[in-house]
Design an enzyme around this catalytic site. Structure first.
Site, PDB file in Angstrom:
ATOM      1  N   GLU A 105       0.827  -1.204   0.000  1.00  0.00           N
ATOM      2  CA  GLU A 105       0.000   0.000   0.000  1.00  0.00           C
ATOM      3  C   GLU A 105       0.867   1.263   0.000  1.00  0.00           C
ATOM      4  OE1 GLU A 105      -2.371  -1.636   3.335  1.00  0.00           O
ATOM      5  OE2 GLU A 105      -4.099  -0.966   2.172  1.00  0.00           O
ATOM      6  N   GLU A 125      -3.880  -9.391   3.663  1.00  0.00           N
ATOM      7  CA  GLU A 125      -4.599  -9.088   4.905  1.00  0.00           C
ATOM      8  C   GLU A 125      -5.733 -10.051   5.210  1.00  0.00           C
ATOM      9  OE1 GLU A 125      -3.393  -6.853   2.836  1.00  0.00           O
ATOM     10  OE2 GLU A 125      -2.714  -5.053   3.884  1.00  0.00           O
TER      11      GLU A 125
HETATM   12  N1  3HC Z   1       4.594  -7.511  11.574  1.00  0.00           N
HETATM   13  C1  3HC Z   1       5.369  -7.903  12.595  1.00  0.00           C
HETATM   14  N2  3HC Z   1       6.158  -8.975  12.570  1.00  0.00           N
HETATM   15  C2  3HC Z   1       6.158  -9.700  11.440  1.00  0.00           C
HETATM   16  C3  3HC Z   1       5.372  -9.357  10.325  1.00  0.00           C
HETATM   17  C4  3HC Z   1       4.559  -8.202  10.406  1.00  0.00           C
HETATM   18  N3  3HC Z   1       3.809  -7.785   9.398  1.00  0.00           N
HETATM   19  N4  3HC Z   1       5.589 -10.277   9.345  1.00  0.00           N
HETATM   20  C5  3HC Z   1       6.470 -11.149   9.835  1.00  0.00           C
HETATM   21  N5  3HC Z   1       6.820 -10.807  11.106  1.00  0.00           N
HETATM   22  C6  3HC Z   1       7.774 -11.488  11.980  1.00  0.00           C
HETATM   23  C7  3HC Z   1       7.351 -12.898  12.305  1.00  0.00           C
HETATM   24  O1  3HC Z   1       6.465 -12.936  13.391  1.00  0.00           O
HETATM   25  C8  3HC Z   1       8.682 -13.530  12.633  1.00  0.00           C
HETATM   26  O2  3HC Z   1       9.021 -13.138  13.931  1.00  0.00           O
HETATM   27  P1  3HC Z   1       9.786 -14.123  14.943  1.00  0.00           P
HETATM   28  O3  3HC Z   1      11.097 -14.396  14.291  1.00  0.00           O
HETATM   29  O4  3HC Z   1       9.841 -13.359  16.191  1.00  0.00           O
HETATM   30  O5  3HC Z   1       8.924 -15.350  15.026  1.00  0.00           O
HETATM   31  C9  3HC Z   1       9.645 -12.836  11.669  1.00  0.00           C
HETATM   32  O6  3HC Z   1       8.982 -11.636  11.265  1.00  0.00           O
HETATM   33  C10 3HC Z   1       9.966 -13.621  10.422  1.00  0.00           C
HETATM   34  O7  3HC Z   1       8.733 -14.042   9.828  1.00  0.00           O
HETATM   35  P2  3HC Z   1       8.589 -15.458   9.121  1.00  0.00           P
HETATM   36  O8  3HC Z   1       9.109 -16.511  10.021  1.00  0.00           O
HETATM   37  O9  3HC Z   1       7.187 -15.554   8.667  1.00  0.00           O
HETATM   38  O10 3HC Z   1       9.599 -15.280   7.914  1.00  0.00           O
HETATM   39  P3  3HC Z   1       9.465 -15.766   6.418  1.00  0.00           P
HETATM   40  O11 3HC Z   1      10.696 -15.306   5.738  1.00  0.00           O
HETATM   41  O12 3HC Z   1       9.095 -17.204   6.386  1.00  0.00           O
HETATM   42  O13 3HC Z   1       8.206 -14.972   5.796  1.00  0.00           O
HETATM   43  C11 3HC Z   1       6.841 -13.054   5.281  1.00  0.00           C
HETATM   44  C12 3HC Z   1       8.259 -13.588   5.652  1.00  0.00           C
HETATM   45  C13 3HC Z   1       6.429 -13.587   3.911  1.00  0.00           C
HETATM   46  C14 3HC Z   1       6.933 -11.572   5.255  1.00  0.00           C
HETATM   47  C15 3HC Z   1       5.837 -13.556   6.336  1.00  0.00           C
HETATM   48  O14 3HC Z   1       6.341 -13.271   7.625  1.00  0.00           O
HETATM   49  C16 3HC Z   1       4.487 -12.920   6.229  1.00  0.00           C
HETATM   50  O15 3HC Z   1       3.681 -13.366   5.441  1.00  0.00           O
HETATM   51  N6  3HC Z   1       4.219 -11.890   7.041  1.00  0.00           N
HETATM   52  C17 3HC Z   1       2.926 -11.287   7.162  1.00  0.00           C
HETATM   53  C18 3HC Z   1       2.633 -10.379   6.010  1.00  0.00           C
HETATM   54  C19 3HC Z   1       1.306  -9.712   6.216  1.00  0.00           C
HETATM   55  O16 3HC Z   1       0.327 -10.352   6.547  1.00  0.00           O
HETATM   56  N7  3HC Z   1       1.254  -8.411   6.012  1.00  0.00           N
HETATM   57  C20 3HC Z   1       0.059  -7.675   6.209  1.00  0.00           C
HETATM   58  C21 3HC Z   1       0.023  -7.136   7.598  1.00  0.00           C
HETATM   59  S1  3HC Z   1      -1.478  -6.320   7.985  1.00  0.00           S
HETATM   60  C22 3HC Z   1      -1.364  -4.823   7.221  1.00  0.00           C
HETATM   61  O17 3HC Z   1      -0.395  -4.537   6.576  1.00  0.00           O
HETATM   62  C23 3HC Z   1      -2.503  -3.901   7.430  1.00  0.00           C
HETATM   63  C24 3HC Z   1      -2.492  -2.770   6.449  1.00  0.00           C
HETATM   64  O18 3HC Z   1      -3.359  -3.057   5.382  1.00  0.00           O
HETATM   65  C25 3HC Z   1      -2.934  -1.504   7.079  1.00  0.00           C
END
Ligand code: 3HC
Ligand code: NAI
Length: 695
Positions: A105, A125
């Site tokens: 975004e 999301e």
């Molecule tokens: N916020 C905070 N921490 C996050 C995060 C996020 N968005 N995404 C990942 N992390 C953290 C994980 O909890 C993990 O922490 P830990 O080591 O303490 O357990 C660390 O980052 C590494 O994450 P992964 O083990 O999942 O690492 P990968 O390399 O396997 O994957 C990724 C990386 C593809 C980025 C995956 O973590 C992921 O899919 N993350 C979520 C992405 C997401 O859902 N984003 C949308 C968030 S909501 C939003 O943006 C609202 C907006 O519209 C206003």
């Protein structure tokens, strides 16, 4: 600018770099640094264009989920987005790794976007029970058109950089994000390109405005599998606002939808599930710095239902395996099943047309256990009897090279016992996959008494490599998943003796959100196997026996607990089954009563929770969330209910305990409350408050 955002200048180009490991999530500190950097670049008369990039392994992966639910800190998302969008100087977002959620975004509010070849761009999301709440539902349809926007926003899966380029989400593919972004910014200046603000560009909405079916068809397709989940539907509605309403109004309605979902229980459960899956990666008791053993060659023993599915999982991940059978005939049968399976998927468009042949080529079918000599990991999936397992493991001990990890896929047998058949119990563990193994993501990695830490780490890491979700568990009958599930299966059978019908029990389960009910599952697996085994053991299950005696062996016979029309897998309630159940109860002198749906649910689910508490007490699993991950990925527990232990916390453990006590009197020890549950209730605590292991 601050600890997490850096501002540099290369003559006329300002480079803003976010450095907030591990995934550059948009915490308050990142937002502050970003706003200050953009403002500083805007007011610097030397600067003509701005590049936004990230350090480390990825671009911004979204809002900081760890800050969700905490008091909001300035600057707000609105303020940040306005500063970026209204910048009079062009801003180029340079994406590598993942540009996800709030990260994409932010990129959408910039005036131009470039990405590296391996980048993934998406709005996931919905997977957290939310919708993109920072303009994603309004800007993405303007960037790529509503059809693809619906796919990305309602489905939640990211697209590749190549597709992003094809559909106009990015302007260019670059080799290095920072230098590629800078080069693109110079091009923008040289060509005097006007700033492109997506909010002002409705051109890609025109087709869907004229023919709304472009949008509605995409929504129908993408919500097919969204049963029970709120977010995909609200998210789809928000994309509709982009088509129907002026930008500002669409943005306002998007935020309304986001806030509604954010306040709801489903999103909280899905956020919990996200962290539960990540917590499961932390293996309790594994010494710091434990390295996994290198795995270059894999062998699988047994090409039956499970061995075949496991081999497919490896081949799907591009890893070659040696598949060992006892005879050419068995081998041919097993290989044939795999080929048919892949061909059916290719026919449905699930994998490319040439994939079945390519994947079959990765599987080297052989006869004889001596063929495992070169393997670094051997997974056994032969018949479920201790004698056969021991025979196979003692031979593996003979043939396998030193240091090879020896895994059993046993459902119930003791890995400690199996390990005794070898002189290297430190290399033996369980890798318990769930059926169908090429589909279900769970792999219980069973740590036996003597399993070496690096053998355990190896199994966990290889499971991840083949896209499974590994959960480390201890040795007990049925480990975690089956041990808990069996409590529920027993009640399902018992309910039939009291007056419930298979279709009522199954309907309660599917309404709750489980992918299928117990009895449909029994029909799929075949009822005759259990019947024969009962006969051998001299035990009875009168209703199931009566069905088998009437030739009702399940789906393969066209009738079991349900009837099936020729060529159809759709279960149809059958009055004949009701009659057979009625007759059996009469014969046994049992009276039918009306069993309420609430009772069915409690009888099926509360013993699962109770068994989970016992498993935790015994140290078979490290944390309640691990049990939830087992259920999410092994049995398709509805993600919007978090998992059985999380769900119990939401109901209130005192209520669960009271019901268990009530049922215990008449229904036996499966309902005898676990001491852990009683203690938690006495202390007014939840499973979620149990102390977490360090690693
Ligand atoms: N916020 C905070 N921490 C996050 C995060 C996020 N968005 N995404 C990942 N992390 C953290 C994980 O909890 C993990 O922490 P830990 O080591 O303490 O357990 C660390 O980052 C590494 O994450 P992964 O083990 O999942 O690492 P990968 O390399 O396997 O994957 C990724 C990386 C593809 C980025 C995956 O973590 C992921 O899919 N993350 C979520 C992405 C997401 O859902 N984003 C949308 C968030 S909501 C939003 O943006 C609202 C907006 O519209 C206003
Ligand atoms: P299956 O009967 O379909 O396959 C077993 C295969 O092993 C047969 O093809 C047989 O020829 C082969 N085999 C037997 N002895 C062998 C030997 N010495 N060397 C090489 N191959 C040999 O059984 P299934 O269902 O695949 O089960 C295998 C294991 O997986 C069992 O331990 C079972 O408990 C477990 N399991 C089964 C699940 C299921 O749903 N079917 C789920 C999870 C685990």
């Amino acid at each position: 600018m601050n600890q997490v955002v850096k501002l540099d200048r290369h003559d006329v180009i300002a480079i803003i770099t976010i450095n907030y490991p591990p995934v550059n999530a948009l915490s308050a500190a990142v937002r502050r640094g970003l706003v200050d950097s953009v403002n500083a670049a805007i007011s610097d008369p030397e600067v003509k264009a701005i590049v936004l990039t990230c350090a480390g392994r990825t671009f911004i992966a979204g809002d900081d989920i760890k800050e969700f639910g905490k008091p909001p800190q300035p600057p707000s998302w609105n303020e940040m987005m306005a500063v970026l969008e209204n910048s009079p100087k062009p801003i180029v977002a340079a994406i590598h790794g993942n540009g996800l959620g709030g990260g994409l975004e932010v990129a959408l509010v910039c005036h131009f976007r470039v990405a590296t070849q391996d980048a993934k761009l998406g709005l996931p999301e919905v997977k957290l029970g939310l919708l993109p709440g920072a303009g994603g539902t309004q800007r993405l349809p303007r960037a790529v058109g509503p059809e693809l926007a619906v796919k990305m926003i309602v489905g939640g899966d990211p697209i590749s950089a190549a597709d992003a380029l094809k559909y106009g989400l990015i302007e260019e593919i670059v080799v290095d994000p920072a230098s590629g972004g800078e080069a693109f910014a110079r091009k923008v200046l040289a060509e005097k390109r006007p700033l492109r603000r997506l909010r002002d560009d409705d051109s890609k909405l025109a087709a869907a405005k004229a023919d709304r079916s472009i949008f509605t068809d995409a929504v129908t397709e993408m919500t097919k599998k969204a049963r029970g989940r709120e977010a995909p539907f609200v998210a789809a509605g928000a994309v509709g606002f982009a088509i129907d309403l002026p930008f500002e109004e669409g943005l306002r309605r998007e935020l309304e939808g986001f806030n509604k979902l954010f306040a709801g229980g489903q999103s909280k459960a899905q956020q919990y599930a996200f962290f539960a899956e990540r917590a499961a990666k932390k293996i309790a008791g594994l010494p710091e710095g434990t390295e996994s053993r290198p795995v270059n060659r894999v062998a699988i023993i047994g090409a039956g239902t499970m061995g075949g599915g496991i081999a497919m999982s490896f081949a799907n991940a591009g890893i070659a395996v040696t598949l060992v059978e006892t005879s050419q005939e068995q081998l041919k049968r097993g290989m044939g099943v795999m080929q048919k399976n892949w061909e059916a998927t290719a026919k449905r468009g699930g994998i490319p047309q040439d994939a079945p042949a390519k994947r079959m080529a990765l599987i080297n079918g052989v006869v004889g256990l001596e063929n495992v000599k070169k393997a670094d990991l051997i997974i056994e999936a032969v018949f479920e009897t201790m004698a056969v397992k021991k025979e196979v493991f003692s031979k593996l001990d003979q043939y396998a090279k030193p240091g090879a990890v020896l895994a059993s896929n046993t459902s119930y047998l003791s890995i400690d016992e199996i390990a005794k058949a070898t002189k290297r119990p430190q290399d033996v563990l369980g890798m318990h996959f769930f059926s169908p193994a090429n589909v279900m993501k769970l792999c219980e990695v069973v740590r036996a008494a003597k399993t070496a830490p690096d053998a355990l780490a190896t199994a966990v890491s290889i499971a991840r490599e083949i896209a499974k979700v590994p959960v480390v568990v201890g040795v007990c009958h049925g480990f975690v998943g089956n041990r808990m599930y069996d409590r529920s299966g027993k009640q399902a059978e018992k309910l039939l003796f009291e007056g419930a019908l298979p279709q009522q029990v199954d309907a309660v389960m599917t309404k709750f959100g489980m992918p299928m009910g117990t009895f449909v599952m029994h029909d799929m697996a075949g009822l005759d196997i259990g019947w024969l085994s009962r006969k051998e053991r001299g035990v009875k299950s009168e209703i199931a026996d009566a069905l088998c005696e009437a030739g009702r062996y399940g789906l393969k016979a066209g009738k079991g607990y349900y009837k099936y029309e020729a060529g159809s897998r759709a279960p149809l309630p059958d009055p004949e089954v009701e009659r057979l159940i009625g007759e059996t109860l009469e014969r046994l002198g049992l009276k039918r009563r009306v069993v309420s749906d609430d009772e069915v649910l409690e009888r099926l689910m509360y013993p699962i929770i109770n068994e989970g508490a016992k498993i935790l007490e015994e140290g078979i699993a490290s944390r309640p969330s691990d049990l939830d991950v087992v259920w999410l990925y092994g049995f398709g527990w509805p993600i919007y209910r978090g998992g059985p232990m999380y769900w119990a916390d939401q109901i209130g453990l005192d209520k669960v305990l009271a019901k268990l006590k009530e049922f215990h009197a008449s229904l036996g020890d499966d309902f005898k409350p676990a001491p852990l549950l009683e203690n938690l209730v006495a202390e007014g605590k939840k499973f979620g408050e149990l102390k977490q292991p360090a690693r």
